[in-house]
Design an enzyme around this catalytic site. Structure first.
Site, PDB file in Angstrom:
ATOM      1  N   ILE A   1     -27.078  17.389  23.365  1.00 43.62           N
ATOM      2  CA  ILE A   1     -27.029  18.720  23.973  1.00 43.62           C
ATOM      3  C   ILE A   1     -28.389  19.013  24.595  1.00 43.62           C
ATOM      4  O   ILE A   1     -29.411  19.025  23.908  1.00 43.62           O
ATOM      5  CB  ILE A   1     -26.680  19.806  22.931  1.00 43.62           C
ATOM      6  CG1 ILE A   1     -25.369  19.459  22.201  1.00 43.62           C
ATOM      7  CG2 ILE A   1     -26.564  21.171  23.610  1.00 43.62           C
ATOM      8  CD1 ILE A   1     -25.011  20.436  21.087  1.00 43.62           C
ATOM      9  N   ASP A   2     -28.398  19.230  25.916  1.00 45.67           N
ATOM     10  CA  ASP A   2     -29.618  19.581  26.638  1.00 45.67           C
ATOM     11  C   ASP A   2     -29.771  21.092  26.664  1.00 45.67           C
ATOM     12  O   ASP A   2     -28.827  21.811  27.016  1.00 45.67           O
ATOM     13  CB  ASP A   2     -29.563  19.070  28.086  1.00 45.67           C
ATOM     14  CG  ASP A   2     -29.600  17.551  28.171  1.00 45.67           C
ATOM     15  OD1 ASP A   2     -30.163  16.918  27.267  1.00 45.67           O
ATOM     16  OD2 ASP A   2     -29.075  17.002  29.159  1.00 45.67           O
ATOM     17  N   VAL A   3     -30.948  21.589  26.314  1.00 46.87           N
ATOM     18  CA  VAL A   3     -31.178  23.030  26.282  1.00 46.87           C
ATOM     19  C   VAL A   3     -32.466  23.383  27.016  1.00 46.87           C
ATOM     20  O   VAL A   3     -33.373  22.564  27.154  1.00 46.87           O
ATOM     21  CB  VAL A   3     -31.240  23.572  24.834  1.00 46.87           C
ATOM     22  CG1 VAL A   3     -29.951  23.279  24.093  1.00 46.87           C
ATOM     23  CG2 VAL A   3     -32.442  23.010  24.082  1.00 46.87           C
TER      24      VAL A   3
END
Length: 257
Positions: A129-131
């Site tokens: 998950i890229d945040v």
């Protein structure tokens, strides 16, 4: 028994290695096979290999290069980038990759986690998950190599991926990518207490001391880093490095570095 892991991250762009800052400003850092040989000699816990433009360019994984990497590596391998179906994942597992990381395709069909985990086991499937940090001091989820913000809540998305079969969650903090400003402990704390599978964090690792703080704060966590293990000094000279045996033992002890 699960233990903390110190994980170098190699960023592939086609057939060579690059390093980015906040997913931009690419810098060439060398040949992937040479880097793998060095990490072999230094007995890395695990090696993460990511082709960060494969999905964006609608390319399949570079299987020819990945097979060469697998044949050279003497440590567990985790690969992510361009995986679009179960067949791609199984091919990589058969090639010798212990773990497959999936990111972009999950926004099309997160059930791929279930399909792959049934075939190879959930321990071999990681969801990435890229945040990015937002204006309200929270974090928003992004896709397409950090270019497109999505509406999904980070925690809800993580729990969905775990329910679908992800055996590991990898949180990649784009806001800190390549900055070497230190891990975001506030974000990690929020995620760690709700994550029922192994957690690995990327983005911002500044030093071995920073990793030691992470391990002593959260215990069995994956400490992933790119710049810390490919650059040296304030001028960011390219030098592949990894903690020696004594330094690594100190990361897990109460001694100061």
């Amino acid at each position: 028994m699960l233990r903390p892991r110190i994980i170098p991250v190699l960023l592939l762009k086609k057939d060579h290695l690059v390093k980015t800052i906040k997913f931009s400003n690419e810098k060439y850092v060398g040949d992937p096979i040479n880097a793998v040989k060095i990490f072999n000699e230094k007995h890395a816990d695990e090696l993460m290999v990511i082709d960060h433009t494969a999905s964006q360019d609608a390319r399949e994984p570079n299987f020819a290069l990945l097979e060469k990497i697998s044949k050279q590596a003497r440590m567990p391998l985790n690969y992510g980038g361009g995986i679009r179906n179960v067949a791609d994942a199984v091919r990589l597992i058969k090639m010798g990759y212990e773990k497959i990381s999936i990111n972009s395709y999950l926004f099309k069909d997160s059930s791929i986690l279930t399909q792959i985990s049934k075939l190879v086991g959930s321990q071999s499937v990681a969801a990435v998950i890229d945040v990015k940090e937002n204006l309200f001091q929270g974090h928003s989820v992004y896709k397409n190599n950090g270019k497109q913000k999505i509406s999904s809540n980070l925690i809800e998305l993580m729990l969905e991926y775990i329910d679908n079969g992800a055996g590991e969650i990898i949180i990649n903090n784009i806001s800190l990518d390549g900055t070497m400003k230190g891990y975001d402990f506030k974000l990690i704390s929020k995620i760690y207490k709700l994550c029922s599978v192994p957690l690995t964090v990327m983005g911002g690792a500044s030093s071995l001391k920073n990793m030691k703080e992470l391990i002593h704060s959260f215990g069995n966590i994956g400490c992933a880093a790119g710049s810390l293990f490919v650059f040296k000094g304030k001028y960011r000279a390219v030098l592949v490095n990894y903690p020696n045996v004594e330094e690594k033992l100190n990361l897990f002890s109460n001694k100061s570095l």
